[in-house]
Design a protein around this motif. Sequence first.
Motif, mmCIF file in Angstrom:
data_model
loop_
_atom_site.group_PDB
_atom_site.id
_atom_site.type_symbol
_atom_site.label_atom_id
_atom_site.label_comp_id
_atom_site.label_asym_id
_atom_site.label_seq_id
_atom_site.Cartn_x
_atom_site.Cartn_y
_atom_site.Cartn_z
ATOM 1 N N TYR A 256 0.783 -1.234 0.000
ATOM 2 C CA TYR A 256 0.000 0.000 0.000
ATOM 3 C C TYR A 256 0.823 1.296 0.000
ATOM 4 O O TYR A 256 0.307 2.338 -0.427
ATOM 5 N N ARG B 240 1.203 3.644 -3.555
ATOM 6 C CA ARG B 240 -0.043 4.188 -4.119
ATOM 7 C C ARG B 240 -0.775 5.075 -3.119
ATOM 8 O O ARG B 240 -1.432 6.054 -3.503
ATOM 9 N N THR B 241 -0.655 4.759 -1.822
ATOM 10 C CA THR B 241 -1.347 5.567 -0.821
ATOM 11 C C THR B 241 -0.713 6.945 -0.709
ATOM 12 O O THR B 241 -1.415 7.971 -0.637
ATOM 13 N N GLU B 242 0.617 7.006 -0.703
ATOM 14 C CA GLU B 242 1.275 8.311 -0.632
ATOM 15 C C GLU B 242 0.978 9.142 -1.876
ATOM 16 O O GLU B 242 0.724 10.356 -1.777
ATOM 17 N N GLY C 100 -1.676 9.020 -3.622
ATOM 18 C CA GLY C 100 -3.047 9.498 -3.466
ATOM 19 C C GLY C 100 -3.134 10.709 -2.558
ATOM 20 O O GLY C 100 -3.899 11.651 -2.826
ATOM 21 N N ASP D 270 -1.866 13.757 -4.396
ATOM 22 C CA ASP D 270 -2.864 14.237 -5.354
ATOM 23 C C ASP D 270 -3.999 14.979 -4.647
ATOM 24 O O ASP D 270 -4.384 16.084 -5.039
ATOM 25 N N ALA D 271 -4.523 14.365 -3.596
ATOM 26 C CA ALA D 271 -5.700 14.932 -2.928
ATOM 27 C C ALA D 271 -5.371 16.193 -2.141
ATOM 28 O O ALA D 271 -6.172 17.143 -2.112
ATOM 29 N N LYS E 283 6.993 11.124 -7.617
ATOM 30 C CA LYS E 283 6.268 11.768 -6.521
ATOM 31 C C LYS E 283 6.391 13.279 -6.562
ATOM 32 O O LYS E 283 5.422 13.995 -6.325
ATOM 33 N N ARG F 88 3.912 15.081 -8.726
ATOM 34 C CA ARG F 88 2.575 15.304 -8.157
ATOM 35 C C ARG F 88 2.517 16.608 -7.371
ATOM 36 O O ARG F 88 1.471 17.250 -7.301
ATOM 37 N N ASP G 65 -4.513 9.363 4.290
ATOM 38 C CA ASP G 65 -5.552 8.776 3.457
ATOM 39 C C ASP G 65 -6.752 8.437 4.347
ATOM 40 O O ASP G 65 -6.643 8.430 5.583
#
Length: 328
Positions: free
Chosen positions: A61, A64-66, A68, A71-72, A97, A100, A315
Amino acid sequence: MTIKPVFADATPIGPLPEPSGFLDDVVAGLGAARKSLPAKYFYDAAGSDLFEAITRLPEYYPTRTELGILDAAGPEIAAVLPRRATLVEFGSGSTAKVRRLLRHLPNLSAYVPVDVSESFLRSEAEALRADVPALHIEPVAADFTKPFALPADLAGGPGGAAAAGFFPGSTIGNFEPAEAGRLLAQFGAVLGAGASLIVGVDLVKDRAVLEAAYDDAAGVTAAFNLNLLTRINRELGGDFEAGGFAHRALFNAEESRIEMHLVSARAQTVRVGGLPFRFAPGETIHTENSYKYTIEGFRSLAAGAGWAPGAVWTDPERLFSVHALRRA
């Protein structure tokens, strides 16, 4: 060779070793009462490819979690950084990264990626220049775990703007907590007064989730761990036998860390550099630690290293966190 995070978390720790250093470290580690090998030696070409595969696994995880979170929360993260800052990425590796984050930082003075692999560093910088031509990019080939200086023309940024640091990937977890504190203090010395720092930190969570992330069903992380023995055989004339060791990953709750080990399948003697090393059945070679923090635990660590903790982003499942720090 593409440099990737230590173990399956972040950037490699320390410079690429010379063969003599590799042998010295292996002999010292296997000769210790509790056998160990430095995680920095995972990353030959095969190890780097295996790491790429790890980041795509359903159990793994962190990456992809970082991404995300970046991005958010990208606009909020960007808002805590000084305008016209020089952004310094420690252990930059791939630019995936930072890209982003850069989309939310149109007023950066410059971007300074720092990594030990000069050829890969420069190739990544050239690719980023092509995509963001207005951004001044000045790579620095250095071991971020040791003191180094920013380019003189960029230190502090034009007009005295403070520098900002970026340390994603939960690489901080690959250091013993006391070492992590010293590293954060060193980042502050490099960046200077008034600096900001954005750090990715993996969080304590359910044991099953943690152990699955480092012991996947497809066996990719096992192959990554065992490849270290293959490298020793190839480069140092070792005679580790296929099937002689197995991968083990476990969460040590008392130390709040994932540990990765290679477990001897039987009583055996292995030679490296002409020296014999004896193993009892079940004896392990400790190859990696990855510390997991609570949010308050990391904020306390940062404060002890001279940083004022700021905003924190996670997250929805609170698997991972991104921290904003300011030099106190």
